[in-house]
Every structure is written in C-alpha cells, then in structure tokens.
Design a protein around this motif. Structure first.
Motif, PDB file in Angstrom:
ATOM      1  N   ASP A  74       1.039  -1.283  -0.064  1.00  0.00           N
ATOM      2  CA  ASP A  74       0.198   0.194  -0.037  1.00  0.00           C
ATOM      3  C   ASP A  74       0.818   1.214   0.033  1.00  0.00           C
ATOM      4  O   ASP A  74       1.809   1.401   0.782  1.00  0.00           O
ATOM      5  CB  ASP A  74      -1.033   0.136   1.084  1.00  0.00           C
ATOM      6  N   SER A  75       0.790   2.021  -0.945  1.00  0.00           N
ATOM      7  CA  SER A  75       1.471   3.254  -1.148  1.00  0.00           C
ATOM      8  C   SER A  75       0.486   4.645  -1.564  1.00  0.00           C
ATOM      9  O   SER A  75      -0.638   4.165  -2.255  1.00  0.00           O
ATOM     10  CB  SER A  75       2.483   3.133  -2.028  1.00  0.00           C
ATOM     11  N   ILE A  76       1.079   5.676  -1.190  1.00  0.00           N
ATOM     12  CA  ILE A  76      -0.101   6.871  -1.551  1.00  0.00           C
ATOM     13  C   ILE A  76      -0.110   7.092  -3.292  1.00  0.00           C
ATOM     14  O   ILE A  76      -0.908   7.743  -3.565  1.00  0.00           O
ATOM     15  CB  ILE A  76       0.250   8.054  -0.798  1.00  0.00           C
ATOM     16  N   ASN A  77       1.018   6.582  -3.779  1.00  0.00           N
ATOM     17  CA  ASN A  77       1.293   6.762  -5.038  1.00  0.00           C
ATOM     18  C   ASN A  77       0.629   5.626  -5.997  1.00  0.00           C
ATOM     19  O   ASN A  77       0.844   5.704  -7.226  1.00  0.00           O
ATOM     20  CB  ASN A  77       2.676   7.087  -5.611  1.00  0.00           C
ATOM     21  N   ASP A  78      -0.067   4.582  -5.435  1.00  0.00           N
ATOM     22  CA  ASP A  78      -0.493   3.615  -6.167  1.00  0.00           C
ATOM     23  C   ASP A  78      -1.843   4.056  -6.873  1.00  0.00           C
ATOM     24  O   ASP A  78      -2.322   4.928  -6.706  1.00  0.00           O
ATOM     25  CB  ASP A  78      -1.003   2.364  -5.059  1.00  0.00           C
ATOM     26  N   SER A  79      -1.885   3.255  -8.224  1.00  0.00           N
ATOM     27  CA  SER A  79      -3.208   3.691  -8.759  1.00  0.00           C
ATOM     28  C   SER A  79      -4.622   2.999  -8.269  1.00  0.00           C
ATOM     29  O   SER A  79      -4.628   1.936  -7.513  1.00  0.00           O
ATOM     30  CB  SER A  79      -3.278   2.992 -10.361  1.00  0.00           C
TER      31      SER A  79
END
Length: 87
Positions: A74-79
């Motif tokens: 999980d990352s803030i930059n994921d689509s």
C-alpha cells in the motif's frame, strides 16, 4: 416427538404473550433448537457467500488477488484498483 410438542407449545405461549407459563425446561429446549437453527442458517449464508466470491473470481468479474496485494503493497502513489460509477 415430545420435544416438537414442547417447541410448538412454547411458540404458542410466546405468540399469546403468556411468558409466565413457560417453565425452565421448556425454555431450555426452545433455546437449544433455536441455537441449532441459527448455526445452520449462518453456515448456509457463509458458504453461499464463499461460493459467490469463488464464482465471481472464476468468471473474471473480480480479481481478489489485486486486493490482497493492496494490503501488502500500500502506497499513496498507487493507482486506483476499480473505477466505480457515481449514482
């Protein structure tokens, strides 16, 4: 057969609101059968939901592997995984 008669008698007393006429033995039998029916019902609901999930993934409607990977990576930059329609 005796328990069935007790069960029907307790249901009759419950519907007529004669709760003081139900003794402890009758109430315990009613609770036992009610608990058993509740467990059977919830088991059927659980297995039907699991079948629904299995069938949705098998038909290609959903890919639950993506959701599992979302938890791990999980990352803030994921689509976005799915685009939802607005109501």
């Amino acid at each position: 057969m005796e328990h069935l008669l007790i069960l029907l008698d307790v249901i009759k007393k419950l519907t007529t609101l004669n709760l003081s006429e139900i003794n402890q033995h009758e109430w315990r039998i009613f609770q036992a059968y009610g608990f058993f029916l509740l467990v059977v019902f919830l088991s059927l609901v659980l297995y039907s939901y699991l079948y629904h999930l299995y069938r949705a993934e098998k038909n290609g409607e959903r890919n639950y592997e993506k959701y599992a990977n979302l938890v791990l990576d999980d990352s803030i930059n994921d689509s976005v995984l799915e685009n939802k329609r607005s109501a």
